[in-house]
Design an enzyme around this catalytic site. Structure first.
Site, PDB file in Angstrom:
ATOM      1  N   ARG A   1       0.895  -1.229  -0.158  1.00  0.00           N
ATOM      2  CA  ARG A   1      -0.240  -0.057  -0.097  1.00  0.00           C
ATOM      3  C   ARG A   1       0.983   1.274  -0.034  1.00  0.00           C
ATOM      4  NH1 ARG A   1      -4.435  -0.946  -1.780  1.00  0.00           N
ATOM      5  NH2 ARG A   1      -5.499   0.979  -1.067  1.00  0.00           N
TER       6      ARG A   1
ATOM      7  N   ASN B   1      11.751   1.225   4.052  1.00  0.00           N
ATOM      8  CA  ASN B   1      11.416   0.250   2.778  1.00  0.00           C
ATOM      9  C   ASN B   1      12.426  -0.608   2.104  1.00  0.00           C
ATOM     10  OD1 ASN B   1       9.054  -0.769   1.166  1.00  0.00           O
ATOM     11  ND2 ASN B   1       9.862   0.793  -0.193  1.00  0.00           N
TER      12      ASN B   1
ATOM     13  N   HIS C   1      12.917  -2.103  -1.704  1.00  0.00           N
ATOM     14  CA  HIS C   1      12.569  -1.980  -2.984  1.00  0.00           C
ATOM     15  C   HIS C   1      13.492  -2.827  -3.633  1.00  0.00           C
ATOM     16  CE1 HIS C   1      10.491  -0.527  -6.515  1.00  0.00           C
ATOM     17  NE2 HIS C   1      11.567  -0.149  -7.200  1.00  0.00           N
TER      18      HIS C   1
HETATM   19  C1  GRF Z   1      10.199  -8.221  -2.077  1.00  0.00           C
HETATM   20  O1  GRF Z   1      10.707  -8.275  -3.507  1.00  0.00           O
HETATM   21  C2  GRF Z   1      10.431  -6.689  -1.833  1.00  0.00           C
HETATM   22  O2  GRF Z   1      11.477  -6.258  -2.280  1.00  0.00           O
HETATM   23  C3  GRF Z   1       9.182  -6.174  -2.430  1.00  0.00           C
HETATM   24  O3  GRF Z   1       8.209  -7.202  -2.329  1.00  0.00           O
HETATM   25  C4  GRF Z   1       8.724  -8.401  -2.133  1.00  0.00           C
HETATM   26  C5  GRF Z   1       8.388  -8.893  -0.900  1.00  0.00           C
HETATM   27  O4  GRF Z   1       8.733 -10.306  -0.736  1.00  0.00           O
HETATM   28  N1  GRF Z   1       8.948  -4.658  -1.784  1.00  0.00           N
HETATM   29  P1  GRF Z   1       8.588 -10.925   0.992  1.00  0.00           P
HETATM   30  O5  GRF Z   1       7.154 -10.825   1.215  1.00  0.00           O
HETATM   31  O6  GRF Z   1       9.489 -10.352   1.643  1.00  0.00           O
HETATM   32  O7  GRF Z   1       8.620 -12.332   0.654  1.00  0.00           O
END
Ligand code: GRF
Length: 213
Positions: free
Chosen positions: A90, A106, A108
């Site tokens: 979100r 965060n 990314h």
């Molecule tokens: C990861 O690739 C993260 O970078 C992105 O969403 C994915 C989440 O994976 N924001 P997980 O739920 O931690 O396995």
């Protein structure tokens, strides 16, 4: 001891890496809570397995972003020092972000500021860049924006698919997220304008070149 809340929407492999790191002897942080905006998120099981308090704040039950964010803020345990977004799908507005400014980070899956948004690995492959990667950054109201704490670069190989690249990047995500939280917990991270200064950071070994020859 830095007290951390982790916000998730899905499988929570990054959450798991934080749980594992917090469980190491001498770890300077503890995960005291996991909040999901999706009731079925597998990450909630990971949290329960580790004995961590969980909560669900379902965005669909709120009329607009602000009431959702109010509910989220109300759910975060008192004494929380840092909120980690780990696959939390979100967008958070300035209403939430400013309340947690410089205490909200965060992960990314790209080398920011390249490839903000979704589908990062396919877009990196299509663009022909030689490295993909991942970034831990302080959150700002703009999407995938904010001072960068840590990055890992992953070479993109000839014939790579987005899935293969994603798998290799994810392995690095699981290294740099605990690293970043640890640096914050040790008081080694300072936000200086648009940049982050890391106290006592060792220089990395060498440049990576792709292709090497
Ligand atoms: C990861 O690739 C993260 O970078 C992105 O969403 C994915 C989440 O994976 N924001 P997980 O739920 O931690 O396995």
């Amino acid at each position: 001891m830095l007290k951390v809340a982790v916000l998730i929407s899905g499988g929570g492999t990054n959450l798991q890496s934080l749980i594992d790191a917090a469980g190491q002897p001498g770890a300077p942080f503890q995960i005291q809570q996991v909040i999901s905006n999706k009731a079925g998120a597998y990450g909630l099981e990971r949290a329960k397995e580790a004995g961590i308090e969980t909560a669900i704040v379902d965005h669909k039950q709120f009329d607009g972003r602000q009431p959702f964010e109010d509910a989220l803020m109300a759910e975060i345990l008192p004494g929380t020092n840092l909120v980690c977004l780990a696959g939390f799908m979100r967008l958070l507005t300035d209403h939430f972000v400013n309340k947690w400014l410089d205490r909200l980070i965060n992960i990314h899956p790209s080398l920011l500021p390249s490839f903000k948004g979704l589908d990062t690995h396919q877009r990196a492959i299509d663009a022909g860049v030689r490295f993909g990667g991942c970034t831990i950054h302080f959150v700002r109201p703009a999407m995938d924006d904010g001072p960068i704490i840590a990055q890992a670069a992953v070479p993109i190989l000839q014939g790579d698919t987005a899935e293969e690249l994603a798998r290799r990047v994810l392995t690095e995500e699981h290294r740099i997220y605990p690293l970043a939280v640890r640096l914050i917990a040790l008081g080694r991270v300072r936000v200086a304008g648009e940049r982050v200064e890391i106290n006592n950071a060792a220089p990395p070994a060498a440049a990576m070149i792709n292709p090497p020859g």
